[in-house]
Design a protein around this motif. Sequence first.
Motif, PDB file in Angstrom:
ATOM      1  N   ASN A 150       2.808 -11.952  -4.873  1.00 48.72           N
ATOM      2  CA  ASN A 150       3.080 -10.574  -4.474  1.00 48.72           C
ATOM      3  C   ASN A 150       1.793  -9.751  -4.662  1.00 48.72           C
ATOM      4  N   HIS A 151       1.355  -9.136  -3.581  1.00 51.15           N
ATOM      5  CA  HIS A 151       0.112  -8.346  -3.607  1.00 51.15           C
ATOM      6  C   HIS A 151       0.135  -7.296  -4.732  1.00 51.15           C
ATOM      7  N   MET A 152       1.289  -6.658  -4.919  1.00 56.49           N
ATOM      8  CA  MET A 152       1.372  -5.598  -5.930  1.00 56.49           C
ATOM      9  C   MET A 152       1.308  -6.163  -7.345  1.00 56.49           C
TER      10      MET A 152
ATOM     11  N   THR B 258     -10.024  -2.190  -5.254  1.00 52.67           N
ATOM     12  CA  THR B 258      -9.559  -2.306  -3.862  1.00 52.67           C
ATOM     13  C   THR B 258      -9.240  -3.789  -3.600  1.00 52.67           C
ATOM     14  N   ASP B 259      -8.639  -4.052  -2.438  1.00 55.57           N
ATOM     15  CA  ASP B 259      -8.074  -5.384  -2.206  1.00 55.57           C
ATOM     16  C   ASP B 259      -9.097  -6.511  -2.371  1.00 55.57           C
ATOM     17  N   ASN B 260      -8.691  -7.535  -3.087  1.00 56.71           N
ATOM     18  CA  ASN B 260      -9.567  -8.674  -3.399  1.00 56.71           C
ATOM     19  C   ASN B 260      -8.680  -9.877  -3.690  1.00 56.71           C
TER      20      ASN B 260
ATOM     21  N   VAL C 143      -1.953   2.499  -8.038  1.00 60.49           N
ATOM     22  CA  VAL C 143      -2.208   3.526  -7.009  1.00 60.49           C
ATOM     23  C   VAL C 143      -3.100   2.958  -5.917  1.00 60.49           C
ATOM     24  N   SER C 144      -2.475   2.699  -4.759  1.00 57.02           N
ATOM     25  CA  SER C 144      -3.252   2.128  -3.656  1.00 57.02           C
ATOM     26  C   SER C 144      -3.009   2.939  -2.390  1.00 57.02           C
ATOM     27  N   GLY C 145      -3.429   2.367  -1.262  1.00 62.87           N
ATOM     28  CA  GLY C 145      -3.219   3.059  -0.002  1.00 62.87           C
ATOM     29  C   GLY C 145      -1.768   2.982   0.461  1.00 62.87           C
TER      30      GLY C 145
ATOM     31  N   GLY D  16      -0.577  -8.645  -8.028  1.00 55.07           N
ATOM     32  CA  GLY D  16      -2.025  -8.820  -8.159  1.00 55.07           C
ATOM     33  C   GLY D  16      -2.670  -7.550  -8.704  1.00 55.07           C
ATOM     34  N   HIS D  17      -2.364  -6.408  -8.059  1.00 55.40           N
ATOM     35  CA  HIS D  17      -2.906  -5.127  -8.551  1.00 55.40           C
ATOM     36  C   HIS D  17      -2.426  -4.862  -9.980  1.00 55.40           C
ATOM     37  N   LEU D  18      -1.126  -5.063 -10.200  1.00 59.43           N
ATOM     38  CA  LEU D  18      -0.511  -4.742 -11.503  1.00 59.43           C
ATOM     39  C   LEU D  18      -1.187  -5.471 -12.661  1.00 59.43           C
TER      40      LEU D  18
HETATM   41 ZN    ZN Z   1      -3.854  -3.379  -2.304  1.00 57.93          ZN
END
Ligand code: ZN
Length: 330
Positions: free
Chosen positions: A110-112, A299-301, A135-137, A114-116
């Motif tokens: 899950n992309h989120m 940012t996305d990676n 907090v993303s786009g 990843g951020h989390l």
């Molecule tokens: Zn993202």
Amino acid sequence: MRILAIETSCDETAAAVLETPGTVMSSEISSQIALHRPYGGVVPEVASRNHVVMVRPVVEAALAGAGVGAGDIDAFAATAGPGLASSLLVGNTFAKSLALATGKPFLAINHMEGHLLSPFLGEAGGIRPCVALVVSGGHTMLLHLRGVGDYSLLGRTRDDAAGEAFDKVGKMLGLPYPGGPEIEKAAVGGDGEAYRFPRSMLDQPGFEFSFSGLKTAMRYTLEKVVEPAAALPDLAASFQAAVVEVLVEKAIRAARHTGENLITVSGGVSCNAALCAAFEARCEREGIALRIAQRALTTDNAAMIAFAAAQKVGSPTPLDADIDPNLALA
Ligand code: ZN
Ligand code: KG4
């Protein structure tokens, strides 16, 4: 264990190799920002076509950067959602193909998540309970993280995500896409108190956000401004100050509510220097620990996707699992 992860959920084609528990051996990102800039936002068809072109060279660069071949990888991961369907399919199919060819497991991420989890990448203490602001786009969420996979949503935005508000207001101010970094640059030297933009929902209990009113307030303000070019630094700084104050105060409130003594901040907007400075000052005053994702991970990676995958190596994903553009986190 070595994990190769691919991220193609939106407008970045990214691949990374991670050695568990948290050593990033390589992290490659091919950004499509220049391709989407003429349209003022991401065009899904343009995004997926470009992922098809870039996924192989980006994966090869990640393998070369790590000094390994596909046969040295122990698991292949890819973002499975949320994101643009046709873009997600590219990275997913590529990672699944590598898993099939090498006989190694595939992990859908899950992309989120990843951020989390990204603020903990490279952290010796590992993943700890916290209040997490992502907090993303596409998202603005406050979560209570108790452990890996144990997340509850405290609040999210009712309308625009914080990054989306930056992007839309950037467009109104005549700045190029994406607006976030452009507004940050334009705000340098500006007075954050020159205009009083609304602090939406700050006066209400709970942990929800709303940024669409702020956008409307900017529109009305711009109608009255005689020389928008001269007023740009003050407008940008005042808008940024309004977003920052709401994000920081709600996160502090959530920490008090949950009793957690750690706040993490991640996602594209978390590289904003004004946001970082405000969090540092407020957390110090409150005696709350703070971990903001390293800049390269905001940012996305794909390094963050590999790190999330490293937490799930025991439960691989079947190769016939589908992507999910609306995949939820909590
Ligand atoms: Zn993202
Ligand atoms: O996490 P991300 O790369 O992609 C999503 O998953 O959405 O976040 C991109 C968002 C964009 O809205 C961009 O304007 C915003 O992050 N952003 C910023 C800054 N850098 C990127 N917002 C404010 N200040 C920045 N310096």
